[in-house]
Scaffold this active site. Sequence first.
Site, PDB file in Angstrom:
ATOM      1  N   ASP A  37      -1.937  -5.030   4.073  1.00  0.00           N
ATOM      2  CA  ASP A  37      -1.397  -3.680   3.933  1.00  0.00           C
ATOM      3  C   ASP A  37      -1.366  -3.022   5.301  1.00  0.00           C
ATOM      4  O   ASP A  37      -2.171  -3.368   6.171  1.00  0.00           O
ATOM      5  CB  ASP A  37      -2.242  -2.845   2.969  1.00  0.00           C
ATOM      6  CG  ASP A  37      -1.453  -1.634   2.492  1.00  0.00           C
ATOM      7  OD1 ASP A  37      -0.657  -1.765   1.552  1.00  0.00           O
ATOM      8  OD2 ASP A  37      -1.598  -0.553   3.100  1.00  0.00           O
ATOM      9  N   ARG A  78      -5.115 -11.101  -8.254  1.00  0.00           N
ATOM     10  CA  ARG A  78      -5.722  -9.810  -7.954  1.00  0.00           C
ATOM     11  C   ARG A  78      -6.899  -9.543  -8.899  1.00  0.00           C
ATOM     12  O   ARG A  78      -7.936  -9.018  -8.481  1.00  0.00           O
ATOM     13  CB  ARG A  78      -4.708  -8.677  -8.063  1.00  0.00           C
ATOM     14  CG  ARG A  78      -5.272  -7.394  -7.473  1.00  0.00           C
ATOM     15  CD  ARG A  78      -4.368  -6.197  -7.665  1.00  0.00           C
ATOM     16  NE  ARG A  78      -4.406  -5.717  -9.038  1.00  0.00           N
ATOM     17  CZ  ARG A  78      -3.862  -4.585  -9.463  1.00  0.00           C
ATOM     18  NH1 ARG A  78      -3.209  -3.822  -8.611  1.00  0.00           N
ATOM     19  NH2 ARG A  78      -3.935  -4.231 -10.711  1.00  0.00           N
ATOM     20  N   TYR A  84      -0.738   9.004   6.881  1.00  0.00           N
ATOM     21  CA  TYR A  84      -1.885   8.768   5.988  1.00  0.00           C
ATOM     22  C   TYR A  84      -3.195   9.212   6.639  1.00  0.00           C
ATOM     23  O   TYR A  84      -4.094   9.718   5.975  1.00  0.00           O
ATOM     24  CB  TYR A  84      -1.980   7.287   5.603  1.00  0.00           C
ATOM     25  CG  TYR A  84      -0.894   6.855   4.658  1.00  0.00           C
ATOM     26  CD1 TYR A  84      -1.012   7.089   3.291  1.00  0.00           C
ATOM     27  CD2 TYR A  84       0.248   6.221   5.119  1.00  0.00           C
ATOM     28  CE1 TYR A  84      -0.009   6.698   2.420  1.00  0.00           C
ATOM     29  CE2 TYR A  84       1.257   5.827   4.257  1.00  0.00           C
ATOM     30  CZ  TYR A  84       1.122   6.073   2.911  1.00  0.00           C
ATOM     31  OH  TYR A  84       2.115   5.695   2.048  1.00  0.00           O
ATOM     32  N   ARG A  93       8.046  -6.078  -0.149  1.00  0.00           N
ATOM     33  CA  ARG A  93       7.024  -6.025  -1.195  1.00  0.00           C
ATOM     34  C   ARG A  93       7.195  -7.155  -2.214  1.00  0.00           C
ATOM     35  O   ARG A  93       6.868  -6.981  -3.398  1.00  0.00           O
ATOM     36  CB  ARG A  93       6.998  -4.651  -1.904  1.00  0.00           C
ATOM     37  CG  ARG A  93       6.888  -3.469  -0.954  1.00  0.00           C
ATOM     38  CD  ARG A  93       5.606  -3.416  -0.163  1.00  0.00           C
ATOM     39  NE  ARG A  93       4.460  -2.968  -0.926  1.00  0.00           N
ATOM     40  CZ  ARG A  93       4.038  -1.704  -1.000  1.00  0.00           C
ATOM     41  NH1 ARG A  93       4.663  -0.766  -0.355  1.00  0.00           N
ATOM     42  NH2 ARG A  93       2.971  -1.382  -1.679  1.00  0.00           N
ATOM     43  N   ARG A 147       3.068  -6.762  -7.748  1.00  0.00           N
ATOM     44  CA  ARG A 147       2.733  -6.588  -9.160  1.00  0.00           C
ATOM     45  C   ARG A 147       3.796  -7.014 -10.162  1.00  0.00           C
ATOM     46  O   ARG A 147       3.496  -7.146 -11.347  1.00  0.00           O
ATOM     47  CB  ARG A 147       2.372  -5.112  -9.420  1.00  0.00           C
ATOM     48  CG  ARG A 147       1.033  -4.736  -8.840  1.00  0.00           C
ATOM     49  CD  ARG A 147       0.886  -3.244  -8.762  1.00  0.00           C
ATOM     50  NE  ARG A 147       1.867  -2.719  -7.819  1.00  0.00           N
ATOM     51  CZ  ARG A 147       1.921  -1.453  -7.431  1.00  0.00           C
ATOM     52  NH1 ARG A 147       1.076  -0.581  -7.927  1.00  0.00           N
ATOM     53  NH2 ARG A 147       2.825  -1.061  -6.570  1.00  0.00           N
TER      54      ARG A 147
END
Length: 347
Positions: free
Chosen positions: A74, A37, A155, A24, A28
């Site tokens: 992703d 973004r 998911y 990752r 962010r």
Amino acid sequence: MSNKIFVDACFGKETPYTPVWMMRQAGRYLPEYMKVRAEAGNFLNLCHDPKKAAEVTLQPLDIVGVDAAILFSDILVIPDEMGMDLEFIKGEGPKFNDPITCEADIDRLIGGDEAASKLTYVFDTIKLLRTQLDERGDNKALIGFTGAPWTLATYMIEGQGTKTYNICKKMMYSNPKLLHKILAKVTEVVKLYMEKQIESGIDVVQIFDSWAAAIEPSKYDEFSWKYMVEISDYLKSKYPHIPIIMFPKGIPAFLDKVYGNFDVFGVDWSTPIALAKEKLGDKYVLQGNMEPTRLYSQEMTTEAVQDIQDVMGTSRHIFNLGHGILPDVPVANAIHFVKECQRVSKK
Ligand code: CP3
């Protein structure tokens, strides 16, 4: 010898130091990521925009100094293109509004090459990155990735992240055939998707099984590992020169049973790397495994890097965190981690 030290390290060849990257790493904690973004509007738009996705993929190379870039995308774009409706809800994470509950739901999903071919924005991002990385001439590797079929299925069945996995585990124990049907359909798409990522220009494959620990050890092979191995066997039969990294998170009890044709085993932070070395170090190169929250303290980071180095020495190892970097980690501490890994392992 390839000219990329990261690829050499994946195959257990000698390198001038132990290469390092962070799961990752494009994200962010980087103000530069937040800016791009914001320009894209939201996370999914960013994934769908090859120019911007390539830009954020390369940011950690220049800002943090890692030895490999990981494609910005992703894992959930796969079920999205199989016809499920993916949304990222602010503050909540990913959501599918139409979870899989029965055989008819599976039959409605787009499968095989038809689904894999819809991920053109990913392949376009990779092609752009291949050109940009080759132009830079610094021989940093590009990692492509997928979620393991089990992690994707959690998911698809729960519709979102879960703490208990009760809906998919109810299916595991009361209707295993249905769960296997989902896993088999996802596996077919993933094989072709990863093949297309390779054809587009990635150097290395990582398979993330982030939710491996949700499965009891005696069932892990049946519901997850064997599908990951099916994917690696397929890719290895066609592309033996592309290293494969398997990252099943949190399954120390399965270490004795790990098998398969792949190159690197990703060790998560809950598994002592000495234990992984004892069980798997002769067969696979190991990647990992600093506890990611040690990044809040440079002192704690230095200590862990040295401890890992003491166990692993200077061969058959790739430095990484034991799971993804968190959004509130100071960038200076991420840079410190990377520098420490490169410093302590220098030959
Ligand atoms: O830097 C990189 O590692 C490359 C990009 C990458 C992302 N997701 C970007 C992302 C990778 C490799 C992933 C994989 C991924 N996605 C996994 C497996 C890896 C892991 O950490 O276990 C999983 C389980 C997902 C699913 C997912 N995507 C969740 C649960 C979330 C929300 C939680 C969170 O971390 O925000 C995402 C969103 C996501 N994927 C973000 C990023 C940068 C945050 C989106 C944003 O707000 O900008």
